[in-house]
Design a protein around this motif. Structure first.
Motif, short mmCIF file in Angstrom:
data_model
loop_
_atom_site.label_atom_id
_atom_site.label_comp_id
_atom_site.label_asym_id
_atom_site.label_seq_id
_atom_site.Cartn_x
_atom_site.Cartn_y
_atom_site.Cartn_z
N TYR A 1 3.77 3.19 -10.93
CA TYR A 1 2.53 2.56 -10.49
C TYR A 1 1.46 2.63 -11.57
CZ TYR A 1 -1.02 0.94 -7.24
OH TYR A 1 -1.98 0.21 -6.62
N GLY B 1 -1.43 9.62 3.60
CA GLY B 1 -1.64 9.80 2.16
C GLY B 1 -2.46 11.04 1.91
N GLY C 1 4.84 7.46 -8.93
CA GLY C 1 3.52 7.58 -9.55
C GLY C 1 3.53 7.07 -10.98
N GLU D 1 2.26 4.69 -1.17
CA GLU D 1 1.67 5.71 -2.03
C GLU D 1 2.69 6.80 -2.33
OE1 GLU D 1 -1.74 7.21 -0.06
OE2 GLU D 1 -2.72 5.25 0.15
N HIS E 1 3.87 9.13 0.46
CA HIS E 1 4.77 8.65 1.51
C HIS E 1 6.23 9.05 1.27
CE1 HIS E 1 1.65 5.24 2.19
NE2 HIS E 1 1.45 6.22 3.05
N GLU F 1 -12.27 0.40 0.08
CA GLU F 1 -11.04 0.72 -0.63
C GLU F 1 -10.99 0.05 -2.01
OE1 GLU F 1 -6.19 0.12 -0.09
OE2 GLU F 1 -7.55 -0.31 1.57
N ARG G 1 8.35 11.06 -5.66
CA ARG G 1 6.90 10.90 -5.77
C ARG G 1 6.48 10.77 -7.23
NH1 ARG G 1 4.21 15.09 -1.36
NH2 ARG G 1 5.66 14.67 0.35
N GLY H 1 0.78 -1.23 0.00
CA GLY H 1 0.00 0.00 0.00
C GLY H 1 0.81 1.28 0.00
N ARG I 1 7.34 4.32 4.69
CA ARG I 1 6.06 4.60 5.36
C ARG I 1 6.27 5.08 6.80
NH1 ARG I 1 4.67 -0.15 2.96
NH2 ARG I 1 4.92 -1.24 4.93
#
Length: 464
Positions: free
Chosen positions: A57, A156, A54, A40, A43, A352, A50, A38, A111
């Motif tokens: 993913y 998040g 992104g 993101e 984090h 979710e 980031r 999980g 995290r």
């Protein structure tokens, strides 16, 4: 989520090495995304990290390869390639990471540091509220501080509240689409009386509890529903009680094969008709999008990881957890608190993943002391939180288990809807064909139970 530009961060509040190892590992092995639990973009401490995460993913979710070149091309298409250091930095990330063996630990570090940064940000806000004169009194400040700390469980980018007027347009479009058969509707269970009682079927985001006493048919009912759904949707069954081969045997029997007893015993080599039914049923089951995982004693975290990975790889429309009482783990010491944590977690997972989650649960023996033996909500074993968290609670009740000598009750079953947030309560009469573990609509008048003394009923139950 706070960013590095909000205020200078002590070095202990971030780990560039861990962030780089996660990104490099994902570039080397896209399947490692199932082990980052999980993680993101929010984090990550560095903004360029980031952006890279992104891009990786998005490619993986789209079932496209995420390597140095494809990630660079995606970032370049969005005008962000130079912002992250270009192709050279992506190459450096991949070459700096020797393997993905420890990517789960690296992700955990990222995290943890994100949580520390957010905790510090909350602490500073609380300090500002305390030191700045204002209308808020001490208890109000304390309540505000507790609320902010409680939200740290989900690090998040958080959704902001919306006014009803902002939500109306989307809602009206949804209603119109459903009316014309093109919108997202409830997932039909394959049992018409149940679909009618549930306003069309199972709703995405809902936690559905199916409970009953042992041998009442909880697993049979949910597996039957799952097999019905799997012809047009993706279903995952996490079976902590039965082996995957037992589930396969039930599926083959359920879809028209020989009886379960014959499949688990010995099928007569000379019974041509039985072998023909067996072959046809196997072909039917082979075409279903129904997955089984028989790992025992799963933790809530493991349930989440398995469901999310399955959704990413194969799609997921319905998750079945068999059953709550066999789940393990958690920080709570009392069993009732543990079960409550599991039900809350499954409800959160349903929202979710945007799927219905069907969780099986056991009942206490209190119903056996009542004249009609029908269970009620307070009979749910281990935790009242189950009742609170569930959107729908259904009990499987088969009177013939208490009165085996009453021919009128043979095959008769009821699914008792005892909680439904957005619908009415009621009893659903069904026929249970135990030889093939299949439920069907009940036709004809509802049979009458002969009843009997509580002591006699307990004796019958003990004999069974």
């Amino acid at each position: 989520m706070t960013t590095p530009d909000d205020f200078p961060q002590p070095r202990a509040l971030y780990s560039l090495e861990a962030e780089q190892a996660v990104l490099g590992g994902l570039l080397l092995d896209n399947n490692a995304v199932d082990r980052i639990n999980g993680l993101e973009p929010a984090h990550f401490y560095r903004d360029d990290h980031r952006e890279v995460f992104g891009a990786i993913y998005r490619l993986v979710v789209a079932n496209r390869p995420a390597d140095i070149v494809t990630v660079f091309e995606m970032l370049q298409a969005h005008g962000k390639a130079e912002r992250i250091g270009g192709l050279g930095y992506l190459t450096e990330l991949a070459h700096r990471t020797p393997s993905t063996a420890n990517i789960a630990r690296y992700a955990e570090t990222v995290r943890e540091r994100a949580l520390l940064r957010e905790t510090l940000a909350v602490a500073r806000k609380v300090q500002e509220m305390v030191e700045t004169p204002g209308p808020m009194k001490g208890p109000e400040i304390l309540d505000r501080a507790q609320g902010m700390l409680a939200k740290l469980a989900q690090i998040g980018v958080r959704k902001e509240p919306k006014m009803l007027r902002e939500l109306l347009a989307e809602f009206c479009d949804t209603v119109d689409a459903r009316a014309h058969g093109s919108g997202e509707t409830a997932i039909r269970t394959g049992l018409e009386p149940m679909d009618k009682a549930l306003n069309g079927g199972l709703r995405r985001g809902n936690l559905v509890i199916v409970a009953g006493r042992p041998s009442m048919g909880k697993t049979a009912l949910t597996t039957d529903i799952g097999l019905n759904i799997a012809s047009s949707h993706s279903v995952l069954l996490l079976s902590m009680e039965m082996s995957d081969q037992e589930i396969v045997a039930r599926a083959v029997a359920n879809r028209g094969g020989p009886s379960l007893a014959k499949l688990l015993g010995q099928l007569d080599p000379g019974d041509t008709a039985a072998w023909q039914r067996f072959t046809q049923s196997v072909q039917h089951v082979d075409g279903l999008n129904f997955a089984v995982d028989d790992s025992p004693a799963l933790t809530l975290l493991e349930v989440r990881m398995k469901a999310k990975a399955h959704q990413r790889k194969h799609g997921l429309d319905v998750l079945i957890v068999d059953y709550l009482g066999l789940m393990t783990g958690g920080e709570e010491k009392m069993r009732t608190q543990q079960i409550g944590a599991y039900s809350r977690g499954l409800k959160a997972l349903a929202k979710e993943l945007n799927v219905p989650v069907i969780a099986l649960a056991q009942l206490s023996r209190k119903n056996e002391d009542r004249p009609d033996r029908k269970p009620i909500l307070s009979d749910l074993r281990d935790s009242g939180d189950i009742e609170q968290d569930a959107d729908v609670v259904m009990f499987v009740h088969r009177p013939e288990m208490y009165e085996p000598n009453n021919p009128d009750l043979k095959g008769f079953a009821e699914v008792l809807v005892r909680k439904q947030r957005n619908g009415a309560l009621g009893d659903i009469p069904l026929r249970y064909r135990g030889s093939v573990t299949r439920f069907e609509p009940w036709t004809g008048p509802t049979p009458t139970s002969h009843g009997g003394s509580p002591a006699r009923r307990r004796g019958i139950a003990a004999e069974l």
